[in-house]
Design a protein around this motif. Structure first.
Motif, short mmCIF file in Angstrom:
data_model
loop_
_atom_site.label_atom_id
_atom_site.label_comp_id
_atom_site.label_asym_id
_atom_site.label_seq_id
_atom_site.Cartn_x
_atom_site.Cartn_y
_atom_site.Cartn_z
N GLU A 163 0.83 9.64 -5.50
CA GLU A 163 1.37 10.98 -5.30
C GLU A 163 2.05 11.49 -6.58
OE1 GLU A 163 3.96 10.62 -1.99
OE2 GLU A 163 2.37 10.83 -0.48
N ALA A 164 2.83 10.63 -7.25
CA ALA A 164 3.49 11.03 -8.50
C ALA A 164 2.46 11.36 -9.57
CB ALA A 164 4.42 9.92 -8.97
N LEU A 191 -5.28 9.38 -4.75
CA LEU A 191 -4.27 9.53 -3.71
C LEU A 191 -4.90 9.48 -2.33
CD1 LEU A 191 -1.41 10.16 -2.74
CD2 LEU A 191 -1.91 12.60 -3.10
N GLN A 245 0.82 -1.21 0.00
CA GLN A 245 0.00 0.00 0.00
C GLN A 245 0.86 1.26 0.00
OE1 GLN A 245 -3.19 -0.18 -0.51
NE2 GLN A 245 -3.34 2.05 -0.60
N GLN A 246 1.99 1.22 0.66
CA GLN A 246 2.89 2.37 0.63
C GLN A 246 3.38 2.63 -0.79
OE1 GLN A 246 5.83 1.23 3.53
NE2 GLN A 246 4.71 2.14 5.25
N ILE A 247 3.66 1.57 -1.54
CA ILE A 247 4.08 1.74 -2.94
C ILE A 247 2.95 2.37 -3.75
CG2 ILE A 247 4.75 0.50 -5.03
CD1 ILE A 247 6.11 -1.56 -3.22
N LYS A 248 1.73 1.92 -3.52
CA LYS A 248 0.59 2.49 -4.24
C LYS A 248 0.39 3.96 -3.89
CE LYS A 248 -1.95 -1.87 -4.65
NZ LYS A 248 -3.20 -2.61 -4.30
N VAL A 249 0.64 4.32 -2.65
CA VAL A 249 0.52 5.72 -2.25
C VAL A 249 1.55 6.57 -2.98
CG1 VAL A 249 0.79 7.32 -0.32
CG2 VAL A 249 -0.56 5.24 -0.03
N LYS A 250 2.80 6.09 -3.07
CA LYS A 250 3.83 6.83 -3.78
C LYS A 250 3.46 7.03 -5.25
CE LYS A 250 6.75 7.44 -0.39
NZ LYS A 250 7.05 8.81 0.11
N ASN A 251 2.99 5.98 -5.90
CA ASN A 251 2.57 6.09 -7.30
C ASN A 251 1.42 7.08 -7.44
OD1 ASN A 251 4.50 4.21 -8.11
ND2 ASN A 251 3.08 2.48 -7.87
N GLN A 267 -5.93 5.83 -1.55
CA GLN A 267 -4.77 5.01 -1.20
C GLN A 267 -4.22 5.38 0.16
OE1 GLN A 267 -4.02 2.42 -2.86
NE2 GLN A 267 -5.27 2.82 -4.69
N GLN A 268 -4.25 6.67 0.49
CA GLN A 268 -3.78 7.08 1.82
C GLN A 268 -4.71 6.56 2.92
OE1 GLN A 268 -3.56 11.34 1.36
NE2 GLN A 268 -1.42 11.31 0.69
#
Length: 651
Positions: A126-127, A283, A118-124, A286-287
């Motif tokens: 955000e980008a 975003l 889930q942290q990876i999905k949050v980063k994606n 996902q957060q």
């Protein structure tokens, strides 16, 4: 006469069959009478059946139920991790803990892996959101540039129209007119020169060549004037209109191009803004998922919400055979919202019991209750009924649809430290207390004709007697009136003999309830049957046709004394099994008779003078709703033996 009868239609044969059937019925009735004399006349009820002497004295009507002790006020620790997970660490039961102490730790390995993903999905996300923001800025700048360019083109096109119409066209007209005037002046001078040349040529002062040159000059200038006039006409009549139309069209096209540019720019901006909002929502989603996983990870460690002693929920539950959950232990799988730990916060206790529906009418709130605990022998606790569920327990109904119990709570008085959650107990709910009351066992009372009846021994015979009854405690029932102290009643009423008497009176056991219905109910039943079947529910009354030599409506005569004696001897020589089989045949024969035939047969049988004391008791035998086995036909509201066991918590 015989010849005449032989020519009768088939209806005469039916009449003979009915007459023969009636004779057979009479024979069966006689056999029933002999049975009563042989079996009933020779038995000694006092020595054959168990009896009970009617007692008078203190009587307590109570309802006994089993249950479980639990704390009245307690904190419940539940599993709030979604789905199913397993216990990796569990505090020992019975330990006293402080607020905030760790009670249970659940398996979090899957949640840890899910958090990383889930942290990876949050980063994606955000980008993607930042990219959408930049894209929106670029689209807005490009839209502004395109609109400004289109506006400039439109302004120039409008100016071109004004410029040509007010500047270029008048200038061109003036230029052509000036050319015309200049050529006309030149032509005039050339004509003057040509005139002098012609004079000089005629006088031989000029040569022919010079003369011809001046003449050609005049012709050329005259031609230039004509051409300039033609140019002016062309400019005014054709070139001006074409040019002005072209310029106006260019201005209109520039205006439309400007509108298209504005619309396209707005659409691009809206699309970019929508994409930005979508990326923002993605975003945020996902957060939120990441926050939820973080929260779920925190909930894998359950802490004590207050000070107290640890009690496992599986230990405290009173479900017994209805609750097949595995006891809590490390490695046990648990599900979401499952109760895991109980933390009693006070010493006050409650007894949870299940009240059977047969006893529900007796029990009400605030009734006193005596509670005994298996783990504390010799101690009794006083309490009151504090809560009765309005609906039956759905879990017990699911396990056994025939068993309906109501979850109830009994509030115990006092704070005994010996009472602990999960202890088994018995609760005796006191419904009534009488200092002086008549009572008999509940199975000595049955219903005959819908009325409570007991069989009282009198002169060696059992006489049915209607009584008025009160409540019972599944063992004894209170007798309000109808009996006296010291009288002997049968614990096992002579149901078999009552059944024979009822058959002799023409009672239809299977249809007794319908037979005892009111006229209004019968009419409703007949109407519903007629509506359901589409035809009359009850056919016309067809009476048995009289046999030869008999008045209409009368059957053949009863057997004579010799025939009765033969039937009696035949019954005496029968074994018990043969007698039972013969009586079963008689019962089936009576069941197949119509109500009219039974009534007529009963009236003729009663006309023989046999009454009470001659093999036929005065009662009507079993009443509606009474079974043939022992234990059926109890007083109103009494459960069968199996239901009693269930109401006391036994499976």
């Amino acid at each position: 006469m015989a010849k005449q009868n032989s020519n009768l239609p088939n209806g005469n044969g039916k009449r003979r069959a009915k007459v023969i059937g009636a004779l057979a019925v009479v024979v069966l009735v006689g056999m029933a009478v002999i049975w009563l004399k042989v079996v009933r006349g020779g038995e000694d009820l006092a020595s054959t059946y168990a009896t009970f002497t009617v007692k008078q004295g203190p009587l307590t009507i109570s309802v006994l139920e089993t249950g479980t002790i639990k704390s009245r006020d307690q904190q419940i620790v539940k599993n709030e991790v979604e789905g199913r997970t397993s216990i990796v660490w569990l505090i020992d039961e019975g330990v006293h803990v402080k607020k905030g102490d760790l009670l249970v730790e659940l398996d979090s390995s899957n949640l840890v892996d899910a958090r990383i993903d889930q942290q990876i999905k949050v980063k994606n996300a955000e980008a993607a959101f930042i990219n959408a923001e930049k894209t929106l800025a670029v689209v807005k700048n490009q839209a502004l540039s395109d609109i400004e360019k289109a506006e400039l083109t439109y302004r120039f096109a409008v100016q071109d129209v004004d410029q040509y119409e007010q500047g270029q066209y008048p200038k061109d007209v003036n230029e052509v007119k000036a050319t015309i005037r200049l050529n006309e002046e030149k032509l005039k001078r050339a004509e003057d020169v040509n005139e002098w040349s012609e004079r000089l040529y005629s006088e031989k002062y000029l040569s022919e060549t010079e003369y011809m040159a001046d003449r050609l000059n005049v012709q050329g200038l005259r031609l230039q004037v004509d051409l300039a006039q033609a140019d002016l006409e062309l400019l005014q009549n054709f070139t001006y209109h074409r040019q002005i139309d072209q310029l106006k069209s260019d201005a209109r096209q520039a205006e439309l191009a400007l509108q298209r540019t504005r619309d396209s720019a707005d659409a691009s901006i809206v699309q970019a803004e929508a994409d930005l909002d979508a990326k923002k929502l993605e975003l945020s989603r996902q957060q939120e998922k990441l926050e939820k996983l973080e929260d779920q990870l925190e909930k894998t460690k359950l802490t004590a919400p207050a000070d107290g002693m640890v009690i496992y929920a599986t230990t405290a539950r009173r479900g017994g055979w209805r609750d097949n959950r595995e006891p809590l232990d490390e490695g046990v799988e648990v599900f979401e919202r499952q109760e895991l730990i109980y933390l009693p916060t006070t010493a006050s206790a409650t007894a949870e019991v299940d009240i059977h529906e047969a006893s529900l009418e007796k029990v009400r709130l605030e009734l006193p209750t005596v509670v005994t605990v298996d783990a504390l022998p010799g101690k009794k606790f006083i309490g009151t009924v504090g809560k009765i569920a309005p609906l039956p327990d759905p879990q017990s109904m699911w396990m056994n649809p025939d068993l309906k119990v109501y979850n109830s709570e009994i509030y115990l008085e006092g704070d005994d430290p010996g009472l602990r959650t999960g202890m088994s107990c018995k609760a005796e709910i006191i419904v009534e207390q009488h200092k002086d009351a008549l009572y008999v066992p509940v199975h000595a009372v049955l219903r005959v004709g819908g009325k409570p009846t007991v069989y009282v021994l009198s002169n060696g015979t059992a006489e049915p007697r209607e009584v008025e009854v009160g409540l019972d405690d599944l063992v004894y029932i209170r007798i309000i009136s109808g009996l006296r102290e010291g009288e002997e009643v049968l614990l096992e009423p002579p149901l078999k003999s009552a059944a024979v008497d009822a058959m002799a009176r023409g009672i239809d056991f299977k249809a007794s309830e319908a037979a005892d219905a009111s006229d209004e109910m019968k009419a409703q039943i007949s109407e519903k049957l007629q509506k359901a079947n589409g035809s009359p529910a009850i056919g016309p009354d067809v009476s048995a046709e009289a046999g030869p030599g008999q008045p209409s409506g009368e059957g053949p005569g009863l057997p004579d004394a010799g025939q009765m004696e033969q039937m009696r001897r035949r019954f005496e020589n029968m074994s018990e099994e043969e007698r039972q089989a013969e009586m079963e045949k008689m019962r089936q024969r009576f069941e197949n008779m119509s109500p009219e035939e039974r009534q007529k047969l009963r009236e003729r049988f009663q006309g023989t003078g046999r009454g009470p004391g001659q093999g036929q008791p005065p009662g009507e035998g079993r009443g509606p709703g009474q079974g043939r086995n022992r234990g059926e036909g109890r007083g109103s509201g009494q459960p069968r033996r199996s239901e009693r066991n269930q109401s006391q918590g036994n499976p």
